[in-house]
Design a protein around this motif. Structure first.
Motif, PDB file in Angstrom:
ATOM      1  N   CYS A   1      15.879  10.842  22.289  1.00 50.58           N
ATOM      2  CA  CYS A   1      16.475  12.123  21.955  1.00 50.58           C
ATOM      3  C   CYS A   1      15.638  13.224  22.597  1.00 50.58           C
ATOM      4  O   CYS A   1      14.407  13.233  22.472  1.00 50.58           O
ATOM      5  N   VAL A   2      16.300  14.138  23.298  1.00 49.64           N
ATOM      6  CA  VAL A   2      15.637  15.303  23.870  1.00 49.64           C
ATOM      7  C   VAL A   2      16.252  16.552  23.256  1.00 49.64           C
ATOM      8  O   VAL A   2      17.430  16.573  22.892  1.00 49.64           O
TER       9      VAL A   2
ATOM     10  N   ASN B 242      18.574  23.198  26.605  1.00 49.59           N
ATOM     11  CA  ASN B 242      19.695  22.287  26.830  1.00 49.59           C
ATOM     12  C   ASN B 242      19.341  21.053  27.662  1.00 49.59           C
ATOM     13  O   ASN B 242      19.972  20.787  28.698  1.00 49.59           O
ATOM     14  N   PRO B 243      18.378  20.263  27.233  1.00 46.18           N
ATOM     15  CA  PRO B 243      18.023  19.074  28.011  1.00 46.18           C
ATOM     16  C   PRO B 243      19.027  17.942  27.849  1.00 46.18           C
ATOM     17  O   PRO B 243      19.770  17.868  26.869  1.00 46.18           O
TER      18      PRO B 243
ATOM     19  N   TYR C  30      11.366  18.795  24.463  1.00 48.11           N
ATOM     20  CA  TYR C  30      10.652  17.723  23.776  1.00 48.11           C
ATOM     21  C   TYR C  30      11.486  16.449  23.809  1.00 48.11           C
ATOM     22  O   TYR C  30      12.712  16.492  23.932  1.00 48.11           O
ATOM     23  N   MET C  31      10.794  15.315  23.686  1.00 48.66           N
ATOM     24  CA  MET C  31      11.461  14.014  23.715  1.00 48.66           C
ATOM     25  C   MET C  31      10.805  13.080  22.714  1.00 48.66           C
ATOM     26  O   MET C  31       9.586  12.942  22.662  1.00 48.66           O
ATOM     27  N   SER C  32      11.646  12.435  21.888  1.00 51.25           N
ATOM     28  CA  SER C  32      11.184  11.436  20.933  1.00 51.25           C
ATOM     29  C   SER C  32      11.960  10.145  21.172  1.00 51.25           C
ATOM     30  O   SER C  32      13.091  10.175  21.679  1.00 51.25           O
TER      31      SER C  32
ATOM     32  N   ALA D 270      20.012  19.008  20.626  1.00 54.56           N
ATOM     33  CA  ALA D 270      19.653  17.606  20.859  1.00 54.56           C
ATOM     34  C   ALA D 270      20.647  16.928  21.791  1.00 54.56           C
ATOM     35  O   ALA D 270      21.827  17.264  21.834  1.00 54.56           O
ATOM     36  N   ASN D 271      20.137  15.955  22.547  1.00 55.20           N
ATOM     37  CA  ASN D 271      20.978  15.045  23.324  1.00 55.20           C
ATOM     38  C   ASN D 271      20.403  13.642  23.230  1.00 55.20           C
ATOM     39  O   ASN D 271      19.194  13.440  23.420  1.00 55.20           O
ATOM     40  N   LEU D 272      21.276  12.686  22.934  1.00 56.85           N
ATOM     41  CA  LEU D 272      20.889  11.285  22.785  1.00 56.85           C
ATOM     42  C   LEU D 272      21.196  10.488  24.051  1.00 56.85           C
ATOM     43  O   LEU D 272      22.154  10.782  24.762  1.00 56.85           O
TER      44      LEU D 272
END
Length: 378
Positions: A39-40, A82-83, A55-57, A27-29
């Motif tokens: 978050c991706v 690793n997005p 994915y992205m939320s 995850a990355n914020l």
């Protein structure tokens, strides 16, 4: 998992982000321009497989429910990993991620998509860096001269062997033309130092923290010229288990780092490599040859506890440790389908203007968990 934020302790709320996939990781914020928390991460059946996609939320301002995730990449021949998101100075939002075949990280390239509407929709996929073996994990930083600094790690193939991280090094891709072109600047003496995370201090002063392939200590280096050149990475007083770390400056000026408080000296657990469950008989030549370095990357050390620590001197010393999640951290398998993996790993940390700290991380490789800590709880 309904994505709803719930209070679990005074000043602490949590949520499991919704996902359509059995494995979710890395995850990355980021805060989007309108204040939406985004978050991706990557999801699919297992890291390295062709169905791994980005994915992205989103958590909209004032909402307590994370949105259903949007699939942001879909190349069935590649594992896309690793997005991260970047708010460019011109108001556009960039999505960056890696793309590789199977477990061949030494053949990976970096791809990007750009949003012109604040992260609501994104344009076509393009290659940002086609140098094979280039991997990203940490955010782009813009220095005081307006240069874009993209920390990368270079997955180097050792002749006659599959990639296993033994010879990986750190570098910074620098753009002076708003991302139109990039030049590679290697970090000296950085074998084993990966996931370089740049944290600006004051003026041209910056520090970087690193994951350690040899599962010893979190590493640190320093720049005095706005990130163009760096000192050689050196050990800090925090352990590292060859898993990701991330740091940020909190609202009070301290450096806050989230990491696993574990290393190889604390456990005898080992596995052959990150991708030993999916590697078959296929062969692929290493993207770049290197002489054997004499040390082997250490894999399999438990990924727990997930901890938060602080530094008041730019990362020279850390203290005030808080364990966010505890457990055995079993990671001798990446299997999510059968629930065999029990790691808390790959954390992302974000300090928001309200003084809060947000952390998102891998929970058993089954889900992405988000924790918000209110000011005064750290």
């Amino acid at each position: 998992m309904d994505g709803k934020m719930r209070a679990t302790a005074p000043g602490r709320t949590e949520a499991f982000l919704p996902s359509p996939t059995v494995q979710n990781h890395a995850a990355n914020l980021s805060l989007l321009p309108d204040g939406t928390l985004a978050c991706v991460w990557f999801g699919g059946t297992m890291e390295g497989m062709g169905d791994i996609s980005i994915y992205m939320s989103r958590l909209a301002p004032g909402s307590d429910v994370w949105s259903e995730p949007e699939k942001m990449s879909d190349d069935p021949q590649k594992s896309e990993q690793n997005p991260m998101l970047f708010n460019a100075p011109d108001g556009k939002v960039w999505l960056l991620y890696t793309s590789q075949t199977s477990g061949h990280q030494d053949g990976a390239v970096v791809k990007r998509r750009i949003s012109a509407d604040g992260g609501k929709t994104f344009g076509e996929v393009a290659v940002l860096c086609e140098i094979p073996g280039t991997f990203v994990r940490q955010p782009i930083i813009v220095n005081d001269r307006g240069e874009w600094l993209l920390p990368v790690f270079r997955c180097i193939g050792v002749p006659g062997a599959r990639w296993s991280g033994d010879a990986d090094t750190a570098a910074v891709l620098i753009s002076t033309d708003a991302g139109a072109s990039w030049t590679m600047h290697d970090v000296p003496d950085s074998i084993g130092a990966v996931h370089m995370n740049i944290v600006p201090l004051d003026g041209d002063e910056m520090v970087a923290v690193y994951r350690n392939r040899f599962s010893e200590q979190v590493l640190r280096s320093h720049s005095s010229d706005g990130g163009r050149s760096w000192s050689a990475p050196e050990p800090t007083d925090l352990p590292n288990n060859n898993s990701s770390v991330q740091a940020v400056r909190a609202s009070d000026g301290r450096l806050a780092i989230v990491y696993n408080h574990a290393n190889a000296s604390m456990s005898e657990d080992r596995r052959q490599s990150l991708y030993d469950e999916i590697e078959g008989e296929e062969t692929e030549a290493p993207a770049e040859a290197a002489e054997p370095v004499g040390r082997k990357a250490v894999w399999g050390v438990p990924r727990a506890p997930l901890s938060l620590a602080f530094s008041s001197d730019g990362g020279e010393r850390f203290g005030g440790r808080i364990d966010l999640e505890t457990g055995d951290g079993f990671c001798l398998t990446n299997n999510s389908k059968d629930g065999l993996n029990r790691e808390f790993s790959y954390p992302s940390i974000l300090a928001t203007p309200d003084g809060a700290i947000h952390v998102a991380f891998t929970y058993f490789r089954r889900a992405i968990k988000h924790i918000r800590l209110s000011p005064g709880t750290f």
